[in-house]
Design a protein around this motif. Sequence first.
Motif, PDB file in Angstrom:
ATOM      1  N   ALA A 121       1.474  -9.914   4.443  1.00 38.26           N
ATOM      2  CA  ALA A 121       0.796  -8.669   4.238  1.00 38.26           C
ATOM      3  C   ALA A 121      -0.195  -8.354   4.446  1.00 38.26           C
ATOM      4  CB  ALA A 121       0.546  -9.387   2.936  1.00 38.26           C
ATOM      5  N   THR A 125       0.739 -14.400  -6.448  1.00 42.64           N
ATOM      6  CA  THR A 125       2.776 -14.522  -6.476  1.00 42.64           C
ATOM      7  C   THR A 125       3.057 -15.256  -5.623  1.00 42.64           C
ATOM      8  OG1 THR A 125       2.913 -13.016  -8.469  1.00 42.64           O
ATOM      9  CG2 THR A 125       5.048 -13.440  -6.949  1.00 42.64           C
ATOM     10  N   LEU A 138      -1.904 -10.465  -4.107  1.00 41.35           N
ATOM     11  CA  LEU A 138      -0.783 -11.379  -3.902  1.00 41.35           C
ATOM     12  C   LEU A 138      -0.882 -12.442  -3.636  1.00 41.35           C
ATOM     13  CD1 LEU A 138       0.290  -8.369  -1.215  1.00 41.35           C
ATOM     14  CD2 LEU A 138       1.315  -7.998  -3.700  1.00 41.35           C
ATOM     15  N   VAL A 175       7.263  -9.656  -5.455  1.00 40.13           N
ATOM     16  CA  VAL A 175       5.379  -8.563  -5.710  1.00 40.13           C
ATOM     17  C   VAL A 175       6.058  -7.122  -6.729  1.00 40.13           C
ATOM     18  CG1 VAL A 175       4.371  -9.793  -4.512  1.00 40.13           C
ATOM     19  CG2 VAL A 175       5.133  -7.764  -3.444  1.00 40.13           C
ATOM     20  N   CYS A 210       7.658  -4.465  -6.042  1.00 38.83           N
ATOM     21  CA  CYS A 210       7.574  -3.317  -5.302  1.00 38.83           C
ATOM     22  C   CYS A 210       8.611  -2.663  -4.144  1.00 38.83           C
ATOM     23  CB  CYS A 210       6.072  -2.822  -3.708  1.00 38.83           C
ATOM     24  SG  CYS A 210       6.696  -4.139  -2.093  1.00 38.83           S
ATOM     25  N   THR A 233      -6.489  -6.806  -2.922  1.00 36.40           N
ATOM     26  CA  THR A 233      -5.012  -6.843  -2.856  1.00 36.40           C
ATOM     27  C   THR A 233      -4.015  -8.064  -2.189  1.00 36.40           C
ATOM     28  OG1 THR A 233      -5.033  -4.475  -2.580  1.00 36.40           O
ATOM     29  CG2 THR A 233      -2.497  -5.467  -1.896  1.00 36.40           C
TER      30      THR A 233
END
Length: 148
Positions: free
Chosen positions: A107, A120, A117, A49, A51, A113
């Motif tokens: 997550a 993916t 996410l 993702v 990050c 958000t």
Amino acid sequence: MNVTRPMLAAAAAVAALVLTGCGGSDGGSKEASVPTTATGSLEHLAAEVKCEPNMQTDADEIRQAICKNAAGKFILATFATDRGQREWINGAKDYGGHYLVGRKWVAVGETSTVTALRKTLGGDIEEGTDHSAHVSGDPSEGATHSGH
């Protein structure tokens, strides 16, 4: 063990509701766009993702980091066991929030958000407890209990 069994039963009931709720009559095309749920280490999931994880907890049972990407800021956690993951989620849900749940990972972030996410990482979205109904809009209500 008596405490664990009710927690597991509640988790199973929630999972069943989530799974059956996703199979609505016209929701098929939306579900078809969700990829197979990702697996792997915290670093692997973070890379998927895009990050850079800021590690907060690095223990045998749980690894947890704060992440930020184009979708927003979120917590990413991985677990050594499925049971440890479910116990963590059940406890965390008491505080509200939005959870994207995969196998041995979660997550946590805003709705937008975790929805981004999910495109993916795949997984299932779970919602925490909404406590807004427990808050009174009348500030004078507390005064009736003050003994004045």
